[in-house]
Design a protein around this motif. Structure first.
Motif, PDB file in Angstrom:
ATOM      1  N   MET A 225       1.235  -1.230  -0.387  1.00 19.82           N
ATOM      2  CA  MET A 225      -0.022  -0.053   0.014  1.00 19.82           C
ATOM      3  C   MET A 225       0.889   1.244   0.091  1.00 19.82           C
ATOM      4  O   MET A 225       1.848   1.670   0.636  1.00 19.82           O
ATOM      5  CB  MET A 225      -1.651   0.070   0.812  1.00 19.82           C
ATOM      6  CG  MET A 225      -1.903  -0.742   1.069  1.00 19.82           C
ATOM      7  SD  MET A 225      -2.934  -1.047   2.445  1.00 19.82           S
ATOM      8  CE  MET A 225      -3.718   0.142   2.788  1.00 19.82           C
ATOM      9  N   GLU A 227       0.058   5.715  -0.415  1.00 17.13           N
ATOM     10  CA  GLU A 227      -0.435   6.955   0.214  1.00 17.13           C
ATOM     11  C   GLU A 227      -0.802   8.065  -1.111  1.00 17.13           C
ATOM     12  O   GLU A 227       0.864   8.196  -0.580  1.00 17.13           O
ATOM     13  CB  GLU A 227      -0.546   7.479   1.329  1.00 17.13           C
ATOM     14  CG  GLU A 227      -1.378   8.123   2.634  1.00 17.13           C
ATOM     15  CD  GLU A 227      -1.178   8.030   4.079  1.00 17.13           C
ATOM     16  OE1 GLU A 227      -1.874   6.979   4.675  1.00 17.13           O
ATOM     17  OE2 GLU A 227      -1.219   9.069   3.993  1.00 17.13           O
ATOM     18  N   PRO A 233      -5.370   5.833   0.267  1.00 17.89           N
ATOM     19  CA  PRO A 233      -4.308   4.501  -0.279  1.00 17.89           C
ATOM     20  C   PRO A 233      -4.945   4.262  -0.900  1.00 17.89           C
ATOM     21  O   PRO A 233      -5.750   4.176  -2.284  1.00 17.89           O
ATOM     22  CB  PRO A 233      -4.861   3.913   0.879  1.00 17.89           C
ATOM     23  CG  PRO A 233      -6.474   4.202   1.147  1.00 17.89           C
ATOM     24  CD  PRO A 233      -6.144   6.126   1.071  1.00 17.89           C
ATOM     25  N   TYR A 235      -2.634   0.806  -3.832  1.00 22.05           N
ATOM     26  CA  TYR A 235      -2.099  -0.321  -4.209  1.00 22.05           C
ATOM     27  C   TYR A 235      -1.428  -0.404  -4.724  1.00 22.05           C
ATOM     28  O   TYR A 235      -1.198   0.297  -6.480  1.00 22.05           O
ATOM     29  CB  TYR A 235      -3.187  -1.675  -4.514  1.00 22.05           C
ATOM     30  CG  TYR A 235      -3.612  -1.793  -3.271  1.00 22.05           C
ATOM     31  CD1 TYR A 235      -3.891  -2.575  -2.367  1.00 22.05           C
ATOM     32  CD2 TYR A 235      -5.117  -1.444  -3.580  1.00 22.05           C
ATOM     33  CE1 TYR A 235      -3.784  -2.852  -0.780  1.00 22.05           C
ATOM     34  CE2 TYR A 235      -6.362  -1.543  -2.558  1.00 22.05           C
ATOM     35  CZ  TYR A 235      -5.632  -2.061  -1.159  1.00 22.05           C
ATOM     36  OH  TYR A 235      -6.371  -2.357  -0.115  1.00 22.05           O
ATOM     37  N   THR A 307      -7.932  -4.609   3.438  1.00 22.28           N
ATOM     38  CA  THR A 307      -7.190  -4.348   2.768  1.00 22.28           C
ATOM     39  C   THR A 307      -6.546  -5.425   2.882  1.00 22.28           C
ATOM     40  O   THR A 307      -5.620  -6.278   1.964  1.00 22.28           O
ATOM     41  CB  THR A 307      -5.959  -3.155   3.574  1.00 22.28           C
ATOM     42  OG1 THR A 307      -5.963  -4.052   5.000  1.00 22.28           O
ATOM     43  CG2 THR A 307      -7.069  -1.628   3.486  1.00 22.28           C
ATOM     44  N   THR A 311      -4.204  -7.417  -0.778  1.00 24.63           N
ATOM     45  CA  THR A 311      -2.956  -7.586  -0.288  1.00 24.63           C
ATOM     46  C   THR A 311      -3.102  -8.884  -1.471  1.00 24.63           C
ATOM     47  O   THR A 311      -2.113  -9.176  -2.356  1.00 24.63           O
ATOM     48  CB  THR A 311      -2.478  -6.892   0.590  1.00 24.63           C
ATOM     49  OG1 THR A 311      -2.674  -7.457   1.689  1.00 24.63           O
ATOM     50  CG2 THR A 311      -2.400  -5.379   0.544  1.00 24.63           C
ATOM     51  N   ASN A 354      -7.394   0.777  -8.023  1.00 29.34           N
ATOM     52  CA  ASN A 354      -6.943   1.966  -7.702  1.00 29.34           C
ATOM     53  C   ASN A 354      -8.229   2.170  -8.594  1.00 29.34           C
ATOM     54  O   ASN A 354      -7.698   3.708  -8.466  1.00 29.34           O
ATOM     55  CB  ASN A 354      -6.318   2.996  -7.452  1.00 29.34           C
ATOM     56  CG  ASN A 354      -4.473   1.366  -6.519  1.00 29.34           C
ATOM     57  OD1 ASN A 354      -4.957   1.144  -6.216  1.00 29.34           O
ATOM     58  ND2 ASN A 354      -3.349   1.088  -7.946  1.00 29.34           N
TER      59      ASN A 354
END
Length: 358
Positions: A225, A227, A233, A235, A307, A311, A354
């Motif tokens: 992750m 930012e 946030p 990926y 999250t 991932t 995203n």
């Protein structure tokens, strides 16, 4: 690869009566006139199925008035830390989807008003491009001279951006770069080799340890992750090599995610180092079942952070043959993600990454 989303097909006849192959955007080795030949019959095959179980189709002709005037495409842009990162943006519908995707990578072009905070386009201002998809899955991107004016420090980022943007389309496997009609064996400024073409197998945001045992490691792409400048946030794919000695590749990937990104990466992950697999993952019909200890659970009931699920899904579906994952704890299911998804049932990779919603 299992995560690609759109198949580009074309059925059009060139003025020379050469029939374009149905497997490609422009097909064959002949370069088509983009404004006349290709627009006449192009089909976009989107992920998702109709009620009869077949892939849904959205055609580019004028008869289909119900089709939306825009569609989401993955553009690989550069973030404030220098990572090449997918951002799913709404682009106008077009029959020239591959060419359009590259045009939206040009600085000062139509992408400028759409860039997320902290992101920048990758191609030099004024860059123009034509594309031609061959039957073997190689797409040729022929850039104008402006392409050669990029910052040398961005050379590998530009190559990764072009490659991963174009290979989002299902029948694009490899990218060949030309400049003004001339095939390039190396990138223009820092001489990165590209003579064999470039694919996702070449990696993205590559990270390797100082000492590397090529015999006992294999390349993988993990998602951590990042930012944005305004705290959103997203990926980030990071390619690396993992030691597989004494373990299967899926276990190695999960353990690498638990270990987390390198300390100086400006990346993070929401998995405690107390999380562990209890058994070797089992794959059946494209679904990979992961059995964890209770450390993967949140503080309230049988709930797993979304999250963490994200991932795991993104990283593991990069592997050939993995279409989805399911999670159990101590061999028992009935687990929910924090967004309400039942993660003990197969969870597939999302169509777009995203988007601000994933």
């Amino acid at each position: 690869m299992s995560h690609k989303k759109v198949k580009i097909t074309a059925a059009a006849v060139l003025a020379s009566s050469v029939l374009l192959s149905g497997c490609g955007l422009f097909g064959g080795d002949e370069k088509a006139d983009l404004e006349t030949d290709i627009q006449q019959d192009v089909t976009f095959v989107e992920d998702g199925e109709n009620d009869n179980g077949t892939d849904s189709e959205v055609t580019g002709d004028d008869d289909n008035k119900a089709v939306s005037e825009s569609t989401q495409r993955e553009l690989y842009l550069i973030d404030s830390n220098g990572y090449v990162v997918s951002q799913s943006l709404e682009l106008p519908k077009t029959n020239e989807v591959a060419k359009q995707a590259l045009e939206y990578l040009v600085a000062g072009g139509p992408v400028e008003g759409m860039l997320p905070n902290g992101f920048r386009a990758v191609l030099p201002p004024g860059t123009e491009v034509d594309v031609n998809l061959k039957e073997d899955g190689t797409i040729v991107a022929d850039f104008s001279n402006e392409f050669t004016t990029y910052d040398p420090a961005d050379e590998k980022r530009i190559l990764q951006s072009i490659t991963w943007t174009l290979t989002q389309f299902d029948n694009v496997e490899k990218v060949q770069i030309m400049v003004n009609g001339h095939t390039q064996n190396v990138m223009p400024l820092k001489q990165t080799p590209i003579g064999e073409g470039v694919s996702r197998a070449n990696g993205i945001n590559y990270h390797t340890a100082e000492t590397l045992d090529l015999m006992n490691t294999r390349p993988v792409t993990l998602y951590f992750m990042g930012e944005s400048n305004d705290g959103e946030p997203y990926y980030v794919p990071v390619s690396t090599r993992l030691n597989l000695e004494g373990k299967d590749k899926y276990t190695a990937i999960v353990e690498a995610l638990i270990a987390g990104p390198s300390h100086n990466s400006n990346l993070m992950i929401d998995i405690s180092n107390e999380v562990a697999l209890l058994d070797e993952p089992i794959i059946k019909d494209g679904n990979l079942v992961l059995n964890f200890n209770e450390a993967i659970l949140g503080i309230e009931g049988r709930i797993v952070s979304k999250t963490i699920v994200d991932t795991l899904v993104l990283s593991l579906t990069e592997q050939e043959g993995v279409e989805s994952i399911a999670i159990t704890v101590d061999g028992e299911g009935d687990l929910m993600a924090t967004d309400g998804t039942n993660v003990s049932e197969p969870v597939s990779r999302p169509e777009n990454v995203n988007t601000g919603r994933f």
